[in-house]
Design a protein around this motif. Sequence first.
Motif, mmCIF file in Angstrom:
data_model
loop_
_atom_site.group_PDB
_atom_site.id
_atom_site.type_symbol
_atom_site.label_atom_id
_atom_site.label_comp_id
_atom_site.label_asym_id
_atom_site.label_seq_id
_atom_site.Cartn_x
_atom_site.Cartn_y
_atom_site.Cartn_z
ATOM 1 N N ALA A 66 0.840 -1.202 0.000
ATOM 2 C CA ALA A 66 0.000 0.000 0.000
ATOM 3 C C ALA A 66 0.872 1.247 0.000
ATOM 4 O O ALA A 66 0.637 2.202 -0.760
ATOM 5 N N LEU A 67 1.888 1.236 0.856
ATOM 6 C CA LEU A 67 2.770 2.399 0.923
ATOM 7 C C LEU A 67 3.493 2.602 -0.402
ATOM 8 O O LEU A 67 3.556 3.719 -0.931
ATOM 9 N N SER A 68 3.996 1.511 -0.956
ATOM 10 C CA SER A 68 4.772 1.685 -2.174
ATOM 11 C C SER A 68 3.886 2.127 -3.331
ATOM 12 O O SER A 68 4.273 2.979 -4.133
ATOM 13 N N THR A 69 2.670 1.569 -3.422
ATOM 14 C CA THR A 69 1.781 2.050 -4.492
ATOM 15 C C THR A 69 1.333 3.478 -4.203
ATOM 16 O O THR A 69 1.143 4.277 -5.129
ATOM 17 N N GLY A 70 1.175 3.795 -2.902
ATOM 18 C CA GLY A 70 0.784 5.164 -2.540
ATOM 19 C C GLY A 70 1.825 6.161 -3.005
ATOM 20 O O GLY A 70 1.509 7.200 -3.607
#
Lengths: 298, 731, 178
Positions: free
Chosen positions: A153-157
């Motif tokens: 989630a963080l990396s796609t965010g």
Amino acid sequence: MVWGTTIAAYLFLAGLSAGAFLTSSYISRKYPKAVTVRMTGRFISPVLMGIGLLLLIVDAEAGLKNPLRFIYLFTNFSSVMTIGTYFISFFMLAGFYVALMELLKKDVNKWIEYIGVVFAIGTAMYTGFLIGVIGTVPLWNTAILPILFVVSALSTGIAGTLLVSGIVNKQVVHLVTSVKKIHLSLLAVEVFLIFTMFLITSTSNEAAAESVASLVYGEYSMIFWIVLVAVGLLLPIIVESLELINDRKMSQTNEGLQVAAAGSHSIVGTLVTEMSVLIGGFTLRFLILAAAVPIAFL
Amino acid sequence: MLDSKISRRGFIKASAATTVLVSAGTASFQNWSSKYVKASGKTEIKEIASTCNGCSSKCGIIGHIKNGRLWKLTGHPDHPSSKGKLCARGHGYATLVYSKERLTQPLKRVGEGKFEPISWDQAYKEIADKLNTIIKENGPGVVSLTEDPRATGKFYSPRFIQALGSPNYYTHHVVCSNSRDAGFFHTLGVTATSADIGSSKYIMFIGRSYGDAIRPSSVQSLADAKEKGAKIVIVDPRLNNTGNFANEWLAIRPGTDLALVLAMSHVLIKQNLYDTEFIKNYSIGFEEYAKELENYTPEWAEKLTGISADTITRIATDMGKAKPKALIEQSWRGAFGCNYENSTETGRAVALFNAMLGNIQQQGGSIIGAKSHLGALDPAKYPSPKKPELKKAGQEEFPLAYEEQGVATIVAKNAMEGKMKAAIFHHANPALGYGNPKYMKKAFSKMDLIVTIDVQMSETALLSHYILPDVTYIERDEAIESLSGKTPGIALRQQMVEKVHPETKPIHQIYSELAKACGFSQYFNFSLDELNEAMLAPTGITYQQLRQKGTIMFPDMTVELGKMPELKTPSKKVEFSSEKFKEAGFSPIVKWGEPKVSPKEDSFRLITGKQAIHSHSQTANTPILMQITKDYDLERIWMNPVRAKDLGIKDGDLVEVKSSEAVSKVRVKVTERIHPEAIFVPSHYGITSPYQKTAVGVGFGYMEHVPFDFEARSGAGNIQEVIVKVRKVKG
Amino acid sequence: MARYGMMIDTRKCVGCYACRVSCQMQNELPVEVSFIKFHEIETGVFPNVKNEIFAVQCQHCEDAPCESVCPTKATYTTEDGIVLVDPEKCIGCKYCMVACPYQARTQDHLTGVVEKCRFCVDLVAEGKQPACVSTCISTARIFGDLDDPNSEVSKAIIKYNAKPLRQDLGKTKIYYVR
Ligand SMILES: Nc1nc2c(c(=O)[nH]1)N[C@H]1C(S)=C(S)[C@@H](COP(=O)(O)OP(=O)(O)OC[C@H]3O[C@@H](n4cnc5c(=O)[nH]c(N)nc54)[C@H](O)[C@@H]3O)O[C@H]1N2
Ligand SMILES: Nc1nc2c(c(=O)[nH]1)N[C@H]1C(S)=C(S)[C@@H](COP(=O)(O)OP(=O)(O)OC[C@H]3O[C@@H](n4cnc5c(=O)[nH]c(N)nc54)[C@H](O)[C@@H]3O)O[C@H]1N2
Ligand code: SF4
Ligand code: SF4
Ligand code: SF4
Ligand code: SF4
Ligand code: SF4
Ligand SMILES: [Mo]
């Protein structure tokens, strides 16, 4: 496949949205000057969450036909989905508020932003727990999965935020080097988590072994190796590493600094990596859902 | 407390009811059920007793009617076939009444596969004119009528054809049990015994599967027997779905059952385990048979059947010891109903084996059933047509065939030779199911008149000059059905719902009106109710009572076990040697005979059989049943893994099946449950009528591979004398 | 208050699908929706082969996974231990389908509601047997009160040593004889 592409997209967007919110909060503290990046994160976050929710609603056929029934979603506190619904609701309220303030060029109430941060984390975790608590599917039913989903989630965010801000304004991307570093480490962690998860589940359970087999050399192996591993993980890791090295070199020379400030060197690299991270993020969720093999009850 | 939230849902949708009512005729069953029934969650439900038409077992059913529409069915508790239970077909076939693909009005053919609607009057007039012309020109011997005999048909159809002066009445047994029937009839005087399964200690099934070719009460009695510790042996090239009940499965080479039975009979004599008393008192010709049996040692049979001599000896010995509570179940179609050149002889050998066990009319043995005594119409008021003097076509060629059933495929053969000009088909689909469809089509094309009375556009209907639409069994009253068995009884089919399609008519009405057009209305000058009242008269039961109960049994008339009845054979005894066979030019005693054809290393024998969810061609177009086929790929053919491996075939592969007659494509189920020599084909697929949208194109038609043929003794179709080659194809 | 349950004797089941179709008629289900699914296990090599047939429907779990995950409380357990879906609360999110260890749930695409075996509550309330039980042609199914040691089903479970499909997955109310 009980849950298919639509739900994969929902999980992806929810994670992306949470990640974008967190990215923008981080940036607002760390790089107060990177306004475009901050604003982008704050705008796309509630919008993407909204789209995700719409997908969820579309997939819930009975609710789609009788929308009032969605009220009941708030009623069962033993269901991760109910908890998630609360998380998403608070997260979206905060997200919309923050976006609105940004739009009105007003100051954001700190406490509301903190609430947003808390529920963004909650939302990202929820997307993992939603399937992670399902004992029927051993591939999902691991402690690693929620972590993996949060990391993803963080990396796609970050990817989503940088991608959109990069399109809006070429230069800004290079202002946020530490974000890029974080991003790189997240991707590396993701690779590690995926393979650790495979190793642990497939040695402990037959159904999970089947799942892993279908990913690694079975039905989904092409998508797994090419789209997720090569495009979604390795490509961004390589490009991003090169870029970071390059950035370091540039920041060591004067010309380099000038070039960077002018934003005159290409951002194609950025666009490509962020795009592939997003593709990878969606593919990860899709594959995890598609490769689900329930326990054999006979 | 029970919470009934399910039915609450109904009230919400109450407004949908009226619209659906209007379109009743075309609403599919599911449409109706999802809107209409739910709309009336709490309305009162009417229960009407009747009989199922899903197959020849004609179980007693109770229809549950909500607001004039059929909701569901339950098994009639008193009916001897259902005993409170219904099979999947029994439940699902009833949806036919609301099928979109029913025949709704009389049709006249105007070109190949092209039809136009006509009025009943026109249909009657044209059919009558043609029948009368054909008979005037060729005599009545060239017209025929074929059906699956059900209650009304059994009375009306023979009467109708006789009124035309013709003896040519046929039933579907030519591809069902003609061989077994001939074998049994000339041995025991009945075409079939019934088996007292529930009390038996040792039961052998030869090509008979209670769990696939269902009659619910039979499965229950088998469960009872099993519970009581009976030994159950299944002889079948395939481990059928009754396998779970069996202590032993003998995976016999198809077509060699006769050898098995002969060898078992040999053992009974060798071990002195046959019932000498019974044979002395109630049989003729045993010595001759015993002498012939000397040839048939278990070792001899082992080579033919693939079942070890030890096994044969052991089982025969155990059965001999368990006698008379031991039996070979009389079987039906599976192994020797209509399959091989040696099938009639197998039928005889089985009947004789049971006789050697002395189990006839014994508890746990083979029962010759009793019939109810029903009345007849008063001949003074209601004259019957004269019995035609002509011999039924086919009787000359097949004098051993059971006369009432005849050899139905002779109609096609004679048509081919220009000797049969007209055929009426009621409740039968010979174009697909009786004989090779190509042959049938060609033969039919040579006839001047074909009339088909059906409820849907069958393959036979497609080849007909006139198609007359019957109402479904849910929409009609029928003649009283006499139930024979250990305890006789009667059952009544009753109308449950109003006619869905106003232009359809029940068969008794069709015959009566057509008779009028033909000019012999005097033979049909009674109503169905009058007929039923007359039939009921001697029973002391009122029509009202029967309508109320649907099924009434006569326990007072239960056959007396332990008492041997006088048999209807020429000698009035069990015939180990048959004069009739001798007269017909065959050996009076049973002898081993090979099947006509046998597979080689690279080929297979096609065998067939039932699946629990379908009946022949009639249920294939029923969505609620065909969905099961689709969910579980039930249309696949079965093949043994050893053979599959040789041919490079894997489970689920598409293959080509090639015989002397046809080439078909189908998917394969690779399973250890089948003999390497055989390919098993489930019987109910391969519908070609494009009007049956649910069914068309699923699986392939077994009969397409069966050469048009007659078994020498009974005239049966020899439907498993088929060799095929199989190869993998792309797809 | 009872605790309803069932015993299915796989040694008797002939895989005839009568239970499936009677259930569809009883519950007015679309043709494609069935509460009962069939599984076969073939073992051995020709001619020593065994074929087991399992008719599987909702096992009416105690502490049912489908119930705990259902966000709307559409899935609930009655006082008699019957796990039901309230069709007016269900949003069709399919979380329960994912959570059910027996894959016993199906979605009715007409209504979008996720459905499953209801133990024929309406019939049982009238003191009748569930449709699949009363029609089972081989009497492979027995239904009744598991809490009543004298009920036919309780006695049969003991007599035949019937067991849940997966005892390790928690208590269920359908017992199988194999
Ligand atoms: N579900 C269903 N039930 C029906 C019907 C239906 O259409 N569908 N129809 C009814 C009618 S009309 C009839 S006649 C009966 C028929 O009842 P059965 O005769 O019991 O039914 P079949 O399935 O035709 O054949 C039974 C078994 O014979 C086996 N068999 C095939 N060839 C051979 C052989 O050479 N030797 C031996 N030993 N076995 C062999 C098949 O594998 C099959 O398992 O069923 C009645 N019940
Ligand atoms: N491959 C293979 N073929 C077989 C068998 C097999 O096991 N395998 N079994 C054989 C056996 S045992 C038999 S008995 C025969 C049966 O063969 P048939 O008696 O021809 O049976 P069906 O093929 O079902 O055709 C019955 C026809 O009657 C129609 N019908 C149904 N209900 C009604 C009604 O109420 N009124 C009217 N007027 N018509 C109605 C149906 O629509 C259908 O067209 O098939 C034989 N064919
Ligand atoms: S066996 Fe099934 S189809 Fe045949 S009459 Fe009975 S219920 Fe109907
Ligand atoms: S079997 Fe599945 S649907 Fe039934 S109670 Fe258990 S979890 Fe729920
Ligand atoms: S689909 Fe319906 S019953 Fe299942 S979890 Fe969702 S709301 Fe509950
Ligand atoms: S108990 Fe009722 S609802 Fe459940 S499978 Fe049986 S018939 Fe269907
Ligand atoms: S009705 Fe009984 S025998 Fe038939 S499939 Fe269902 S459980 Fe098995
Ligand atoms: Mo038959």
